[in-house]
Design an enzyme around this catalytic site. Structure first.
Site, PDB file in Angstrom:
ATOM      1  N   GLU A  46      -4.823   2.864   6.926  1.00  0.00           N
ATOM      2  CA  GLU A  46      -4.795   2.661   5.422  1.00  0.00           C
ATOM      3  C   GLU A  46      -5.229   3.695   4.740  1.00  0.00           C
ATOM      4  O   GLU A  46      -4.723   4.246   3.761  1.00  0.00           O
ATOM      5  CB  GLU A  46      -4.947   1.154   4.861  1.00  0.00           C
ATOM      6  CG  GLU A  46      -4.704   0.782   3.745  1.00  0.00           C
ATOM      7  CD  GLU A  46      -5.488   0.919   2.705  1.00  0.00           C
ATOM      8  OE1 GLU A  46      -5.348   0.900   1.225  1.00  0.00           O
ATOM      9  OE2 GLU A  46      -6.776   0.705   3.021  1.00  0.00           O
ATOM     10  N   SER A  72     -10.698  -1.204   3.476  1.00  0.00           N
ATOM     11  CA  SER A  72      -9.896  -1.466   4.712  1.00  0.00           C
ATOM     12  C   SER A  72      -9.338  -0.222   5.488  1.00  0.00           C
ATOM     13  O   SER A  72      -8.808   0.625   4.783  1.00  0.00           O
ATOM     14  CB  SER A  72      -8.504  -2.059   4.394  1.00  0.00           C
ATOM     15  OG  SER A  72      -8.789  -3.417   4.063  1.00  0.00           O
ATOM     16  N   ARG A  99       0.949  -1.184   0.055  1.00  0.00           N
ATOM     17  CA  ARG A  99      -0.127  -0.003  -0.060  1.00  0.00           C
ATOM     18  C   ARG A  99       0.943   1.210  -0.011  1.00  0.00           C
ATOM     19  O   ARG A  99       0.617   2.283   0.662  1.00  0.00           O
ATOM     20  CB  ARG A  99      -0.919   0.093   1.055  1.00  0.00           C
ATOM     21  CG  ARG A  99      -2.010  -0.988   1.388  1.00  0.00           C
ATOM     22  CD  ARG A  99      -3.109  -0.895   0.045  1.00  0.00           C
ATOM     23  NE  ARG A  99      -3.950  -1.810   0.485  1.00  0.00           N
ATOM     24  CZ  ARG A  99      -4.252  -3.236   0.111  1.00  0.00           C
ATOM     25  NH1 ARG A  99      -3.034  -3.899  -0.446  1.00  0.00           N
ATOM     26  NH2 ARG A  99      -5.154  -3.778   0.208  1.00  0.00           N
TER      27      ARG A  99
HETATM   28  N1  EPU Z   1      -9.681 -11.993  10.279  1.00  0.00           N
HETATM   29  C1  EPU Z   1     -10.258 -12.015  11.774  1.00  0.00           C
HETATM   30  N2  EPU Z   1     -11.487 -11.799  11.946  1.00  0.00           N
HETATM   31  C2  EPU Z   1     -12.480 -11.417  10.826  1.00  0.00           C
HETATM   32  C3  EPU Z   1     -11.910 -11.302   9.728  1.00  0.00           C
HETATM   33  C4  EPU Z   1     -10.478 -11.641   9.254  1.00  0.00           C
HETATM   34  O1  EPU Z   1      -9.476 -12.435  12.527  1.00  0.00           O
HETATM   35  O2  EPU Z   1     -13.511 -10.974  11.200  1.00  0.00           O
HETATM   36  C5  EPU Z   1      -8.517 -12.640  10.123  1.00  0.00           C
HETATM   37  C6  EPU Z   1      -8.638 -14.016   9.464  1.00  0.00           C
HETATM   38  O3  EPU Z   1      -7.278 -14.732  10.079  1.00  0.00           O
HETATM   39  C7  EPU Z   1      -8.004 -13.687   8.179  1.00  0.00           C
HETATM   40  C8  EPU Z   1      -7.331 -12.372   8.202  1.00  0.00           C
HETATM   41  O4  EPU Z   1      -7.863 -11.845   9.040  1.00  0.00           O
HETATM   42  O5  EPU Z   1      -7.560 -14.855   7.343  1.00  0.00           O
HETATM   43  C9  EPU Z   1      -7.261 -11.786   6.787  1.00  0.00           C
HETATM   44  O6  EPU Z   1      -8.612 -11.365   6.392  1.00  0.00           O
HETATM   45  P1  EPU Z   1      -8.910 -11.086   5.118  1.00  0.00           P
HETATM   46  O7  EPU Z   1      -8.365 -12.146   4.125  1.00  0.00           O
HETATM   47  O8  EPU Z   1     -10.324 -10.712   4.829  1.00  0.00           O
HETATM   48  O9  EPU Z   1      -7.957  -9.958   4.372  1.00  0.00           O
HETATM   49  P2  EPU Z   1      -7.381  -8.623   5.177  1.00  0.00           P
HETATM   50  O10 EPU Z   1      -5.839  -8.974   5.486  1.00  0.00           O
HETATM   51  O11 EPU Z   1      -8.035  -8.228   6.275  1.00  0.00           O
HETATM   52  C10 EPU Z   1      -6.481  -7.492   3.077  1.00  0.00           C
HETATM   53  C11 EPU Z   1      -6.574  -6.234   2.338  1.00  0.00           C
HETATM   54  C12 EPU Z   1      -8.011  -6.026   1.734  1.00  0.00           C
HETATM   55  C13 EPU Z   1      -7.967  -7.172   0.723  1.00  0.00           C
HETATM   56  C14 EPU Z   1      -7.921  -8.561   1.399  1.00  0.00           C
HETATM   57  C15 EPU Z   1      -7.935  -9.790   0.644  1.00  0.00           C
HETATM   58  C16 EPU Z   1      -5.242  -4.695   3.785  1.00  0.00           C
HETATM   59  C17 EPU Z   1      -5.101  -3.540   4.616  1.00  0.00           C
HETATM   60  N3  EPU Z   1      -6.545  -5.026   3.335  1.00  0.00           N
HETATM   61  O12 EPU Z   1      -7.614  -7.649   4.260  1.00  0.00           O
HETATM   62  O13 EPU Z   1      -7.905  -4.796   0.884  1.00  0.00           O
HETATM   63  O14 EPU Z   1      -9.438  -6.882  -0.065  1.00  0.00           O
HETATM   64  O15 EPU Z   1      -6.643  -8.537   2.155  1.00  0.00           O
HETATM   65  O16 EPU Z   1      -6.772  -9.915  -0.306  1.00  0.00           O
HETATM   66  O17 EPU Z   1      -4.131  -5.119   3.276  1.00  0.00           O
HETATM   67  C18 EPU Z   1      -8.705  -2.559   1.035  1.00  0.00           C
HETATM   68  O18 EPU Z   1      -7.484  -2.414   0.882  1.00  0.00           O
HETATM   69  O19 EPU Z   1      -9.606  -1.615   0.949  1.00  0.00           O
HETATM   70  C19 EPU Z   1      -8.914  -4.031   1.014  1.00  0.00           C
HETATM   71  C20 EPU Z   1     -10.199  -4.328   1.296  1.00  0.00           C
END
Ligand code: EPU
Length: 331
Positions: free
Chosen positions: A323, A224, A151
């Protein structure tokens, strides 16, 4: 005062908003913009307005898309990423399908290196063209010159942040099947089978997004809100020690540091589903703050953000960073 569109539905106004039609249009405007506080915005899908903007807002309306013979596509900075992902997938071209559903525009996505489901914009970008607001010349940056990180890019920091207005981005595509199925839910959806087309991946990505993230049309948010923190091994072990009964989710990085999902830390601090009637924490993905009744002010968001950061810091000793970009003209 003119309203500034933003997907978080925060009240925000500026003195003047200009839709930039082309690089030449921007060049012609430069003399009258001299000395004016300038803010460049895309779809406003990653912005948190703490204050109004006292000057001029520039939004790209540059929306040409050209498929080039070398297998790349050159898109205007005002094209919505999801539109480009749809168009390329429709033509059977691989590369942008994992970025389906992203509401932001091409220009902003090249600034903040959007990423989702195993692919970042920087993985596909070949070059970025921008008008230099100082010299009025067009400059092309190779992907290496953009300084991409998680990012992050040179366009998020001074002096490039103030100096360049992105007009076009060129992405590498492939007609050869090249699916990226590294994201666990995506891999599971294909159950070991090879996707037959980028459209098939696109529709699966959209279903995954819909199952986790609020619909941008229905529930205002900035996607995010926080970055996933990267911590050293010792800090990660301290988090693990606090959760003897759970496997703490982690993305180990090559240098020994560990990226921890902020969603996990925020959920463990009890914020998932929080709602104070003005600003809320999405019940399926606590990384997303929402403005469910369109009543929130920038101050409401800042207050919740501060409390979430403080509680995660108190429990884990990890300081979350936002972010979404904060616009605060008083700073
Ligand atoms: N998780 C929890 N609780 C929850 C949801 C998630 O503990 O309620 C944990 C789980 O272990 C899960 C992990 O968080 O495996 C990761 O969650 P997720 O795959 O939904 O992705 P993220 O790391 O939270 C990032 C990006 C998103 C992108 C997703 C999918 C950032 C800041 N965000 O989120 O990007 O869609 O991966 O690749 O890196 C955005 O930038 O606006 C955005 C939505």
């Amino acid at each position: 005062m003119t309203p500034i569109a933003n997907t978080f539905a925060l009240p925000a106004f500026c003195r003047r908003l200009v839709e930039i039609e082309s690089a030449d249009h921007l060049r012609a405007l430069l003399p009258e913009l001299a000395g004016e506080p300038l803010l460049k915005v895309g779809a406003g899908s990653n912005l948190v307005f703490i204050t109004d903007w006292p000057g001029t807002v520039l939004h790209s309306a540059i929306s040409d898309i050209t498929f080039l013979p070398d297998g790349t596509v050159r898109a205007g900075s005002g094209v919505v990423m999801d539109h480009l992902a749809a168009l390329t997938a429709e033509r059977g071209l691989w590369g942008l399908e994992n970025l389906s559903g992203i509401p932001g525009e091409v220009g902003a996505s090249a600034v903040q290196n959007v990423g989702a489901y195993g692919v970042e914009a920087a993985d596909r970008i070949v070059s970025v063209e921008a008008v230099d607001l100082v010299t009025s010349e067009t400059r092309s940056f190779s992907v290496d010159e953009c300084g991409y990180g998680y990012r992050d890019s040179i366009f998020k920091h001074s002096p490039a942040k103030e100096r360049y207005f992105i007009t076009h981005v060129t992405y590498r595509l492939s007609s050869e099947p090249s699916p990226v199925l590294s994201y666990p839910a995506l891999r599971d959806a294909f159950e070991g089978k090879m996707p037959q087309s980028p459209e098939e991946v696109r529709s699966t990505i959209i279903a995954i997004r819909d199952s986790k993230l609020p619909s941008p049309d229905e529930v205002p948010s900035a996607g995010s809100f926080f970055k996933n923190p990267v911590v050293d091994a010792a800090a990660f072990e301290r988090v693990v020690a606090l959760h003897p009964d759970i496997r703490v989710p982690r993305y180990p990085l090559a240098d020994g540091s560990v990226k921890i999902p902020a969603a996990f830390l925020i959920e463990q601090c009890g914020w998932k589903g929080y709602d104070n009637g003005r600003v809320a924490v999405w019940h399926k993905q606590p990384l997303v703050l929402t403005n469910p009744c369109r009543q929130a002010s920038g101050a409401d968001v800042l207050d919740l953000e501060t409390r979430i950061i403080a509680s995660v810091a108190a429990r884990y000793g990890i300081t979350l960073s936002p972010e979404a970009e904060h616009i605060d003209a008083s700073c």
